[in-house]
Design a protein around this motif. Sequence first.
Motif, PDB file in Angstrom:
ATOM      1  N   LYS A 132       0.811  -1.217   0.000  1.00  0.00           N
ATOM      2  CA  LYS A 132       0.000   0.000   0.000  1.00  0.00           C
ATOM      3  C   LYS A 132       0.846   1.269   0.000  1.00  0.00           C
ATOM      4  CE  LYS A 132      -3.983  -2.092   2.312  1.00  0.00           C
ATOM      5  NZ  LYS A 132      -4.802  -2.092   3.548  1.00  0.00           N
ATOM      6  N   PHE A 133       2.171   1.094   0.025  1.00  0.00           N
ATOM      7  CA  PHE A 133       3.063   2.252   0.038  1.00  0.00           C
ATOM      8  C   PHE A 133       4.371   1.897  -0.655  1.00  0.00           C
ATOM      9  CE2 PHE A 133       6.493   4.748   2.064  1.00  0.00           C
ATOM     10  CZ  PHE A 133       6.076   6.009   1.688  1.00  0.00           C
ATOM     11  N   VAL A 134       4.953   2.899  -1.359  1.00  0.00           N
ATOM     12  CA  VAL A 134       6.226   2.704  -2.061  1.00  0.00           C
ATOM     13  C   VAL A 134       7.245   3.721  -1.536  1.00  0.00           C
ATOM     14  CG1 VAL A 134       7.405   2.680  -4.289  1.00  0.00           C
ATOM     15  CG2 VAL A 134       5.045   1.878  -4.128  1.00  0.00           C
ATOM     16  N   PRO A 135       8.216   3.287  -0.730  1.00  0.00           N
ATOM     17  CA  PRO A 135       9.271   4.210  -0.288  1.00  0.00           C
ATOM     18  C   PRO A 135      10.260   4.453  -1.424  1.00  0.00           C
ATOM     19  CG  PRO A 135       9.679   2.024   0.612  1.00  0.00           C
ATOM     20  CD  PRO A 135       8.387   1.942  -0.159  1.00  0.00           C
ATOM     21  N   VAL A 136      10.598   5.712  -1.663  1.00  0.00           N
ATOM     22  CA  VAL A 136      11.460   6.057  -2.790  1.00  0.00           C
ATOM     23  C   VAL A 136      12.839   6.498  -2.291  1.00  0.00           C
ATOM     24  CG1 VAL A 136      11.766   7.513  -4.819  1.00  0.00           C
ATOM     25  CG2 VAL A 136       9.472   6.730  -4.183  1.00  0.00           C
ATOM     26  N   PHE A 137      13.869   5.762  -2.730  1.00  0.00           N
ATOM     27  CA  PHE A 137      15.267   6.087  -2.439  1.00  0.00           C
ATOM     28  C   PHE A 137      15.874   6.732  -3.674  1.00  0.00           C
ATOM     29  CE2 PHE A 137      14.088   2.973   0.594  1.00  0.00           C
ATOM     30  CZ  PHE A 137      14.913   3.119   1.701  1.00  0.00           C
ATOM     31  N   MET A 138      17.066   7.298  -3.528  1.00  0.00           N
ATOM     32  CA  MET A 138      17.671   7.984  -4.680  1.00  0.00           C
ATOM     33  C   MET A 138      19.182   8.067  -4.533  1.00  0.00           C
ATOM     34  SD  MET A 138      16.116  11.771  -3.847  1.00  0.00           S
ATOM     35  CE  MET A 138      14.447  11.140  -3.832  1.00  0.00           C
ATOM     36  N   GLY A 139      19.870   8.327  -5.650  1.00  0.00           N
ATOM     37  CA  GLY A 139      21.323   8.442  -5.626  1.00  0.00           C
ATOM     38  C   GLY A 139      21.922   8.282  -7.010  1.00  0.00           C
ATOM     39  N   SER A 140      23.185   7.911  -7.030  1.00  0.00           N
ATOM     40  CA  SER A 140      23.902   7.651  -8.286  1.00  0.00           C
ATOM     41  C   SER A 140      24.652   6.341  -8.122  1.00  0.00           C
ATOM     42  CB  SER A 140      24.872   8.802  -8.586  1.00  0.00           C
ATOM     43  OG  SER A 140      25.686   8.461  -9.682  1.00  0.00           O
ATOM     44  N   ALA A 141      24.075   5.259  -8.656  1.00  0.00           N
ATOM     45  CA  ALA A 141      24.626   3.917  -8.408  1.00  0.00           C
ATOM     46  C   ALA A 141      26.048   3.762  -8.940  1.00  0.00           C
ATOM     47  CB  ALA A 141      23.709   2.859  -9.025  1.00  0.00           C
ATOM     48  N   PHE A 142      26.318   4.326 -10.119  1.00  0.00           N
ATOM     49  CA  PHE A 142      27.649   4.199 -10.714  1.00  0.00           C
ATOM     50  C   PHE A 142      28.721   4.825  -9.816  1.00  0.00           C
ATOM     51  CE2 PHE A 142      31.012   5.740 -13.674  1.00  0.00           C
ATOM     52  CZ  PHE A 142      31.457   4.507 -14.101  1.00  0.00           C
ATOM     53  N   LYS A 143      28.354   5.938  -9.165  1.00  0.00           N
ATOM     54  CA  LYS A 143      29.294   6.612  -8.258  1.00  0.00           C
ATOM     55  C   LYS A 143      29.193   6.061  -6.834  1.00  0.00           C
ATOM     56  CE  LYS A 143      30.601   9.706 -11.414  1.00  0.00           C
ATOM     57  NZ  LYS A 143      30.008  11.039 -11.475  1.00  0.00           N
ATOM     58  N   ASN A 144      28.347   5.044  -6.633  1.00  0.00           N
ATOM     59  CA  ASN A 144      28.157   4.413  -5.326  1.00  0.00           C
ATOM     60  C   ASN A 144      27.583   5.390  -4.307  1.00  0.00           C
ATOM     61  OD1 ASN A 144      28.172   2.075  -3.843  1.00  0.00           O
ATOM     62  ND2 ASN A 144      30.293   2.214  -3.199  1.00  0.00           N
ATOM     63  N   LYS A 145      26.782   6.344  -4.777  1.00  0.00           N
ATOM     64  CA  LYS A 145      26.157   7.308  -3.879  1.00  0.00           C
ATOM     65  C   LYS A 145      24.709   6.901  -3.636  1.00  0.00           C
ATOM     66  CE  LYS A 145      29.162  11.114  -5.214  1.00  0.00           C
ATOM     67  NZ  LYS A 145      29.313  12.408  -5.889  1.00  0.00           N
ATOM     68  N   GLY A 146      24.377   6.646  -2.385  1.00  0.00           N
ATOM     69  CA  GLY A 146      23.026   6.229  -2.036  1.00  0.00           C
ATOM     70  C   GLY A 146      22.813   4.738  -2.045  1.00  0.00           C
ATOM     71  N   VAL A 147      23.846   3.964  -2.403  1.00  0.00           N
ATOM     72  CA  VAL A 147      23.687   2.505  -2.508  1.00  0.00           C
ATOM     73  C   VAL A 147      23.605   1.857  -1.123  1.00  0.00           C
ATOM     74  CG1 VAL A 147      24.751   0.360  -3.322  1.00  0.00           C
ATOM     75  CG2 VAL A 147      24.773   2.394  -4.780  1.00  0.00           C
ATOM     76  N   GLN A 148      24.477   2.254  -0.190  1.00  0.00           N
ATOM     77  CA  GLN A 148      24.433   1.660   1.155  1.00  0.00           C
ATOM     78  C   GLN A 148      23.106   1.938   1.866  1.00  0.00           C
ATOM     79  OE1 GLN A 148      26.280  -0.562   2.512  1.00  0.00           O
ATOM     80  NE2 GLN A 148      27.733  -0.626   0.829  1.00  0.00           N
ATOM     81  N   PRO A 149      22.607   3.193   1.857  1.00  0.00           N
ATOM     82  CA  PRO A 149      21.289   3.422   2.463  1.00  0.00           C
ATOM     83  C   PRO A 149      20.173   2.624   1.779  1.00  0.00           C
ATOM     84  CG  PRO A 149      22.444   5.501   2.214  1.00  0.00           C
ATOM     85  CD  PRO A 149      23.270   4.467   1.495  1.00  0.00           C
ATOM     86  N   LEU A 150      20.295   2.411   0.456  1.00  0.00           N
ATOM     87  CA  LEU A 150      19.301   1.596  -0.249  1.00  0.00           C
ATOM     88  C   LEU A 150      19.320   0.160   0.270  1.00  0.00           C
ATOM     89  CD1 LEU A 150      17.264   1.044  -2.571  1.00  0.00           C
ATOM     90  CD2 LEU A 150      19.233   0.599  -4.030  1.00  0.00           C
ATOM     91  N   LEU A 151      20.523  -0.402   0.443  1.00  0.00           N
ATOM     92  CA  LEU A 151      20.637  -1.772   0.964  1.00  0.00           C
ATOM     93  C   LEU A 151      20.091  -1.856   2.386  1.00  0.00           C
ATOM     94  CD1 LEU A 151      24.150  -2.775  -0.424  1.00  0.00           C
ATOM     95  CD2 LEU A 151      21.923  -3.517  -1.250  1.00  0.00           C
ATOM     96  N   ASP A 152      20.348  -0.803   3.186  1.00  0.00           N
ATOM     97  CA  ASP A 152      19.773  -0.755   4.535  1.00  0.00           C
ATOM     98  C   ASP A 152      18.249  -0.729   4.452  1.00  0.00           C
ATOM     99  OD1 ASP A 152      22.300  -0.714   5.637  1.00  0.00           O
ATOM    100  OD2 ASP A 152      22.364   1.460   5.888  1.00  0.00           O
ATOM    101  N   GLY A 153      17.734  -0.012   3.440  1.00  0.00           N
ATOM    102  CA  GLY A 153      16.287   0.056   3.244  1.00  0.00           C
ATOM    103  C   GLY A 153      15.691  -1.289   2.869  1.00  0.00           C
ATOM    104  N   VAL A 154      16.412  -2.054   2.058  1.00  0.00           N
ATOM    105  CA  VAL A 154      15.965  -3.417   1.712  1.00  0.00           C
ATOM    106  C   VAL A 154      15.793  -4.245   2.981  1.00  0.00           C
ATOM    107  CG1 VAL A 154      16.664  -5.582   0.616  1.00  0.00           C
ATOM    108  CG2 VAL A 154      16.927  -3.435  -0.627  1.00  0.00           C
ATOM    109  N   ALA A 155      16.791  -4.148   3.870  1.00  0.00           N
ATOM    110  CA  ALA A 155      16.743  -4.911   5.124  1.00  0.00           C
ATOM    111  C   ALA A 155      15.650  -4.390   6.054  1.00  0.00           C
ATOM    112  CB  ALA A 155      18.098  -4.855   5.824  1.00  0.00           C
ATOM    113  N   SER A 156      15.448  -3.079   6.046  1.00  0.00           N
ATOM    114  CA  SER A 156      14.503  -2.472   6.993  1.00  0.00           C
ATOM    115  C   SER A 156      13.042  -2.592   6.558  1.00  0.00           C
ATOM    116  CB  SER A 156      14.824  -0.982   7.169  1.00  0.00           C
ATOM    117  OG  SER A 156      16.103  -0.798   7.726  1.00  0.00           O
TER     118      SER A 156
END
Length: 238
Positions: free
Chosen positions: A120-144
């Motif tokens: 019922k809800f879509v959390p939206v993350f953001m960053g630049s994957a090629f530069k590895n910006k925002g990737v770690q918080p995204l992985l934390d979001g997957v776990a959370s």
Amino acid sequence: FINKLDRAGANPFRVIQAIREKLFLNAAAVQIPIGLEDQHKGVVDLVKMVAYGFEGDDGENVTEFPIPADMLDQAKEKREELISKLADVDDQLGEKFLMEEEITQDILAAAIRRQTIALKFVPVFMGSAFKNKGVQPLLDGVASYLPNPTEVKNEALDQNENEEKVIVPSEVEAPLVALAFKLEDGRYGQLTYMRIYSGSVKKGDMIINVAAGDRKVKIPRIVRMHASDMVDVEEARA
């Protein structure tokens, strides 16, 4: 995950609006960018209300710091928008929202998880994957926020019973049910990527390939993949 925030014309809020209008999803940002295009430095976490920067040649050094003063008002506004979107579908959070009670980090994170799992809800993350910006918080979001295998109902179709739906339990002791979802020619021959929904498989086991007319296949080797690295394992489980 809205990618490529370092590219010319990047506008994550336009993307979120398109997700709502074109895909009819109840989406909201859980992060906002610190800078865009060639000024993209990191993200502000709207749940924890902290900022993350990504330093190093590959953005591998993640640093946490207070939200920049000139971004605080925007962060508060987007956090209110996140809470409002969740309050539309989550009774527990909605009640606190209507009573104007404080929405803590724990309360907000629990509501995001509940309604993401409920679809019922879509959390939206953001960053630049090629530069590895925002990737770690995204992985934390997957776990959370995403469900673990015991929190979703997996169904299979029984080929012997007119494709009647059957619940596949996420249990190691159950019969093996696995899906080969990717084939790749690797350094050591063909590599078959498998997701195991139920049961387990050991090196040397004979399994049945139902897609190839119930052909028996021997498992000569099992590896766990990490990017392009392979680690040999004796057994893989649901």
